[in-house]
Scaffold this motif. Sequence first.
Motif, PDB file in Angstrom:
ATOM      1  N   GLN A 239       1.340  -1.409  -0.462  1.00  0.00           N
ATOM      2  CA  GLN A 239       0.109   0.219  -0.118  1.00  0.00           C
ATOM      3  C   GLN A 239       1.094   1.027   0.363  1.00  0.00           C
ATOM      4  O   GLN A 239       0.750   2.052  -0.959  1.00  0.00           O
ATOM      5  CB  GLN A 239      -1.004   0.668   1.220  1.00  0.00           C
ATOM      6  CG  GLN A 239      -1.867  -0.770   1.305  1.00  0.00           C
ATOM      7  CD  GLN A 239      -3.198  -1.527   2.281  1.00  0.00           C
ATOM      8  OE1 GLN A 239      -3.345  -0.354   2.761  1.00  0.00           O
ATOM      9  NE2 GLN A 239      -2.869  -1.465   3.410  1.00  0.00           N
ATOM     10  N   LEU A 240       1.640   1.210   0.664  1.00  0.00           N
ATOM     11  CA  LEU A 240       2.920   2.663   0.801  1.00  0.00           C
ATOM     12  C   LEU A 240       3.147   2.447  -0.378  1.00  0.00           C
ATOM     13  O   LEU A 240       2.845   3.612  -0.985  1.00  0.00           O
ATOM     14  CB  LEU A 240       4.041   1.850   2.192  1.00  0.00           C
ATOM     15  CG  LEU A 240       5.078   3.340   1.909  1.00  0.00           C
ATOM     16  CD1 LEU A 240       4.597   4.260   2.360  1.00  0.00           C
ATOM     17  CD2 LEU A 240       6.097   2.292   2.668  1.00  0.00           C
ATOM     18  N   TYR A 241       4.199   1.461  -1.468  1.00  0.00           N
ATOM     19  CA  TYR A 241       4.670   1.355  -2.526  1.00  0.00           C
ATOM     20  C   TYR A 241       4.009   2.280  -3.602  1.00  0.00           C
ATOM     21  O   TYR A 241       4.691   2.972  -4.177  1.00  0.00           O
ATOM     22  CB  TYR A 241       6.152   0.918  -2.419  1.00  0.00           C
ATOM     23  CG  TYR A 241       6.968   1.007  -1.744  1.00  0.00           C
ATOM     24  CD1 TYR A 241       8.283   2.302  -1.593  1.00  0.00           C
ATOM     25  CD2 TYR A 241       7.218   0.529  -0.244  1.00  0.00           C
ATOM     26  CE1 TYR A 241       8.795   2.803  -0.939  1.00  0.00           C
ATOM     27  CE2 TYR A 241       7.866   0.626   0.488  1.00  0.00           C
ATOM     28  CZ  TYR A 241       8.765   1.224  -0.080  1.00  0.00           C
ATOM     29  OH  TYR A 241       9.689   1.982   1.738  1.00  0.00           O
ATOM     30  N   THR A 242       2.570   1.252  -3.848  1.00  0.00           N
ATOM     31  CA  THR A 242       2.409   1.632  -4.574  1.00  0.00           C
ATOM     32  C   THR A 242       1.636   3.295  -5.079  1.00  0.00           C
ATOM     33  O   THR A 242       1.142   3.454  -5.895  1.00  0.00           O
ATOM     34  CB  THR A 242       0.668   0.563  -4.679  1.00  0.00           C
ATOM     35  OG1 THR A 242      -0.001   0.640  -3.547  1.00  0.00           O
ATOM     36  CG2 THR A 242       1.382  -0.684  -4.599  1.00  0.00           C
ATOM     37  N   SER A 243       1.682   4.159  -4.205  1.00  0.00           N
ATOM     38  CA  SER A 243       0.826   4.875  -3.596  1.00  0.00           C
ATOM     39  C   SER A 243       1.940   5.660  -4.027  1.00  0.00           C
ATOM     40  O   SER A 243       1.364   7.074  -4.818  1.00  0.00           O
ATOM     41  CB  SER A 243       0.022   5.469  -1.552  1.00  0.00           C
ATOM     42  OG  SER A 243      -1.126   5.325  -1.929  1.00  0.00           O
ATOM     43  N   VAL A 244       2.790   5.717  -3.563  1.00  0.00           N
ATOM     44  CA  VAL A 244       4.410   6.411  -3.752  1.00  0.00           C
ATOM     45  C   VAL A 244       4.569   6.576  -5.431  1.00  0.00           C
ATOM     46  O   VAL A 244       4.690   7.562  -5.740  1.00  0.00           O
ATOM     47  CB  VAL A 244       4.834   6.385  -2.654  1.00  0.00           C
ATOM     48  CG1 VAL A 244       7.015   6.356  -3.025  1.00  0.00           C
ATOM     49  CG2 VAL A 244       4.704   6.824  -1.283  1.00  0.00           C
TER      50      VAL A 244
END
Length: 427
Positions: A239-244
């Motif tokens: 979730q963190l890196y797909t958003s970023v």
Amino acid sequence: MKAPTEGRISMNNTFPMGFWGTQSIDDVPLTDVADWAACGMTLTVAPHYRPDPVRKQKLIDLLDECHKYGIRLILSDSRTTWHNAAQDPKAYRLQFAEALADFGSHPAVFGFHLGDEPRSDSFDDIKVAVAIQRELAPHLTPYLNHYPGWPRHLPLWGCENFDEWTHTVLPGLGVPLVSFDNYTQMNPYGNGEGVDNYYTSLRVYSEAAAAQKSPFWSTVLSVGHFRYRCPNEDDIRWQLYTSVAHGAKGIIWFYYRMTRSHINYRNAPVNELGEKTETWTWLSRQLRLFHKTYGSLMMKLTHRGSWHLGTVYGGWPEWNNEAHPLVTEFISNHNLPGVFSRFTDSSGQEYIAILNNDQRENGMFHLSFRPEVKRLWRICFEGVEHDVATDHWDASYYRCGDDYHIVSGTWLAPGQMEIYRLETDAV
């Protein structure tokens, strides 16, 4: 109110990372702030506050403590929500001015919370509230969070399509920061519709932010409830890196602490017994690793586009070998879905990010570059750049073809992102 003047921490290059406030100021001890910092929080939604002399001092004390740890707060002050602002602008102005006088000069204040998930019947109130806040407090940021970008929400916004929402209605609200929430990505594993909804939201709000030249924040899930699974460490990373990777400039987690048992909510980072759970450990590790590796860099980069490899979600474009002027191939050796994103800095320097878009499996991904790319620099821990030619560990690097172009491969865990700087003839 006397704001602290010593040891002020510059937050200009600190990536906003926070959580959705669910507590009253009455229930938050100052000792919690150290745990927020240890979990990687840097800019978060404050506890709920209603004006009262005792509570006022508690909130000032909390702001002082947050300032010590370099954390900024979005204040959830009952006087600053959008409600009835258009019906009585004079009253709203007086209410906001009171809140501003109480807290607005504190260096730990980022802005005031307007409210959550508005519908079209609230838009006039929001416009008035935002205009007053920006007039009286140009140094602060009004914060408003929106529904996910799903087709079924278009009627709630009075819109016929997403183009109307992203280019006309949403910018017309005047909020200088675009924020949304979406949790269907944590539906049971294999639920492609839930992941597709998530990526639709990312696309809709990234386009909206670009239309009004503002950053966007993504609110993602850290507590299991309803149909959503309890996120594990792979899920948190994903979730963190797909958003970023798709351009988010801030992350808010829903949420941090359970204040009481509630329906099927479970395994929040801090549970209803006040205990840190394994979710807290996973969240802390992933957020701190992000800050140590990419946090400052991502505040300096501009997102230029993202492409999906294999399974394409949410209307994002599919990867093709003409997507990037310096990259000729992006492949998944194990047929896993991937994401390729392009970024530039203020000087026009090219960066790329690749991401394993599978939620459960590890795999290797390969990139091929045009001969103009002379060196490939991987962004590593503490933001240090390593030349992939000499420091690629268990990945791969070689040159091939008559033009001696670079081919590089790396192993990626679920949701793992790697960022590279491309050094060309022009550098």
